[in-house]
Design an enzyme around this catalytic site. Structure first.
Site, short mmCIF file in Angstrom:
data_model
loop_
_atom_site.label_atom_id
_atom_site.label_comp_id
_atom_site.label_asym_id
_atom_site.label_seq_id
_atom_site.Cartn_x
_atom_site.Cartn_y
_atom_site.Cartn_z
N GLY A 1 2.67 3.54 1.47
CA GLY A 1 3.30 3.70 2.77
C GLY A 1 3.91 5.07 3.00
O GLY A 1 4.08 5.50 4.15
N ARG A 2 4.27 5.75 1.92
CA ARG A 2 4.76 7.13 2.07
C ARG A 2 4.24 8.02 0.95
O ARG A 2 4.82 9.04 0.63
CB ARG A 2 6.28 7.17 2.12
CG ARG A 2 7.00 6.53 0.95
CD ARG A 2 8.48 6.76 1.06
NE ARG A 2 9.21 6.06 0.01
CZ ARG A 2 10.49 6.26 -0.28
NH1 ARG A 2 11.17 7.15 0.40
NH2 ARG A 2 11.10 5.57 -1.23
N ASP B 1 4.24 -4.39 -7.54
CA ASP B 1 3.62 -3.20 -6.97
C ASP B 1 4.24 -1.92 -7.52
O ASP B 1 3.76 -0.82 -7.21
CB ASP B 1 3.71 -3.21 -5.44
CG ASP B 1 5.13 -3.33 -4.93
OD1 ASP B 1 5.73 -4.40 -5.13
OD2 ASP B 1 5.66 -2.35 -4.36
N GLY C 1 7.20 6.91 6.61
CA GLY C 1 6.35 7.62 5.67
C GLY C 1 7.00 8.84 5.04
O GLY C 1 6.34 9.57 4.30
N GLY D 1 0.81 -1.21 0.00
CA GLY D 1 0.00 0.00 0.00
C GLY D 1 0.84 1.25 0.00
O GLY D 1 2.08 1.20 0.02
N ARG E 1 3.81 14.17 -7.29
CA ARG E 1 3.82 13.35 -8.51
C ARG E 1 2.48 13.50 -9.23
O ARG E 1 1.44 13.70 -8.60
CB ARG E 1 4.07 11.88 -8.16
CG ARG E 1 5.30 11.68 -7.31
CD ARG E 1 5.79 10.26 -7.34
NE ARG E 1 4.90 9.30 -6.67
CZ ARG E 1 5.23 8.03 -6.47
NH1 ARG E 1 6.40 7.57 -6.88
NH2 ARG E 1 4.41 7.20 -5.85
#
Length: 482
Positions: free
Chosen positions: A92-93, A251, A125, A90, A175
């Site tokens: 995470g950061r 991922d 994170g 997932g 991003r």
């Protein structure tokens, strides 16, 4: 004044519901400051020219507030890391801010380094300034090269200490992409037998990002074929510019065929098919020459996640999905040869083109010839052969190859090749120079380098930007913490 005034937030992903994410605010950077901004990315979003002068922009893109319409959330996904099932992962950061309806179409914004989420596992994170600069510069450099990629709008920084191998300072990269959905999002729901959620995600993705698949007899199979073809195009782009991703876990694979998650990446200096850019990859799983096969493996993992969506026996369903994945191999071979032809300045097709390209790469590997410079010098070799010959130890073999190439190449090749073989790529030592200056609060080298990388096919004003790397560059290492 909000610099995104006039742009509508659509936030389609948020409509999927809480099975897919956790809503939470960012953990903002204390006393943030601007580090760098990308004018090209800002233009893509339709931002006003003075957007960085507005305090609200610095606050929101440092995680210290949200504009009306933003809906911060962290998504859940799983995946295979270094070929092994890693379970739930997932964001995470990373924190999804929302989706803007821009002049370039819907674009999602995401903060990388905005603090802990429920998926941070044992991480903090945060992102550090060093890795943020690398991701920012490479995202924009890849876009200028024409390689499909997520984009980077800006970096904000702070004096906040972050512990990695040493104590560093925190930063946040904003991003941008039409979607940040990964192979691992689908793997997550398939692995946990959440088939209703898996169907919803596939239907949602097709509706918003692959509508042509909706009317296919089996939409999931059509989607897998589309993703396979896009992935083949992407990997051919990577190989053609000598780019190594470094951590091609499922991922980190984009459903849109974008370069996603710039961690321990690297552009090759000396050409070596076995080059491993990630110091953490001690088995060389993600070596340059293995990237095409790894992408194919990752597509098989995605196909496995789609099996429960198809009717009939699993074996027959799997065969239909495998047939869709097989499209990757033909497409990659076609795209790779096409890109090599372009790099060699060849027009039309000849049965000997593959051997001509392969033999040049063998010569380069035998001499550890610089990847980027060799092709750049080849671009002028019809009139200036000596600089190219200087790249090779075996001059006789080089001359024999050049004779074959001259017999195949057609008029106008030099202009075509100079437009396809870059003079400048983001080598590790160039990024390192910008990082070291930024760590002393001097951000001018990031700005200068960004301008150079935005025009990669032009000869740079500073010759060293396009020169062979200095000796000290060989000591640089990047790892999964980079």
């Amino acid at each position: 004044m909000n610099p995104f005034d006039g742009l509508a937030w659509t936030n389609r992903f948020a409509g999927l519901g809480p099975d897919f994410f956790t809503e939470l605010p960012a953990q903002g950077l204390p006393d943030p400051h601007w580090v760098a901004q990308s004018p090209d990315c800002a233009q893509l979003l339709g931002l006003p020219a003075d957007w960085t002068t507005r305090p609200e922009a610095l606050a929101a893109l440092s995680g210290n507030g949200a504009w009306p319409g933003m809906q911060p959330l962290a998504s859940v996904y799983s995946g295979h890391q270094f070929g092994v099932w890693a379970g739930q992962l997932g964001d995470g950061r990373a924190l999804w801010l929302g989706e803007l309806d821009t002049p370039s179409g819907p674009q999602e914004l995401q903060l990388k380094g905005g603090g802990m989420t429920p998926y941070s596992r044992r991480g903090d994170g945060r992102a550090v300034l060093r890795s943020s600069i690398r991701e920012f510069l490479c995202s924009e450099a890849m876009a200028a090269l024409g390689v499909p990629t997520t984009r980077a709008l800006c970096i904000t920084g702070s004096r906040l200490p972050v512990i990695r191998e040493t104590v560093e300072t925190a930063a946040v990269v904003t991003r941008v992409a039409p979607s940040f959905i990964r192979f691992g999002h689908f793997e997550h729901f398939a692995h946990h037998d959440q088939l209703d959620a898996l169907r919803r995600l596939v239907d949602w993705f097709i509706a918003h990002h692959a509508p042509e698949c909706a009317d296919a007899p089996e939409p999931a199979v059509a989607l897998l074929r589309k993703v396979s073809l896009q992935t083949a195009d992407l990997i051919a782009h990577w190989q053609a510019v000598g780019f190594c991703h470094g951590v091609m876990n499922t991922d980190n694979m984009s459903m849109l065929g974008l370069t996603l998650d710039y961690g321990p990446f690297g552009f090759m200096d000396a050409f070596n098919p076995g080059h491993v850019c990630n110091h953490s990859d001690d088995r060389g799983r993600y070596a340059y020459a293995r990237q095409p096969a790894v992408a194919f493996w990752n597509l098989h993992a995605l196909a496995q996640a789609f099996v429960p969506l198809l009717e009939g026996e699993q074996e027959a369903a799997g065969e239909r999905l495998l047939e869709a994945v097989e499209a990757y191999r033909g497409r990659f071979a076609e795209q790779m040869l096409g890109r090599l032809r372009a790099k060699l300045g060849l027009e039309g097709e000849d049965a000997g083109d593959q051997a001509l390209a392969d033999d040049l790469l063998k010569l380069m590997a035998a001499s550890s010839a610089d990847f980027t410079i060799t092709f750049r010098r080849l671009s002028r070799a019809l009139s200036q052969p000596e600089p190219l010959r200087d790249m090779f130890i075996d001059r006789e073999a080089a001359d024999a190859w050049l004779a074959r190439w001259r017999a195949r190449v057609t008029p106008g090749a030099e202009a075509r090749m100079l437009a396809i073989n870059p003079a400048v790529v983001l080598r590790n030592h160039l990024a390192e120079g910008a990082i070291r200056a930024a760590q002393q609060q001097d951000f001018t080298e990031i700005e200068r380098l960004l301008k150079v990388l935005s025009r990669p096919f032009d000869e740079p004003a500073v010759p060293s930007d396009a020169a062979l790397p200095p000796d000290w560059a060989s000591t640089l290492e990047v790892s999964c913490s980079s």
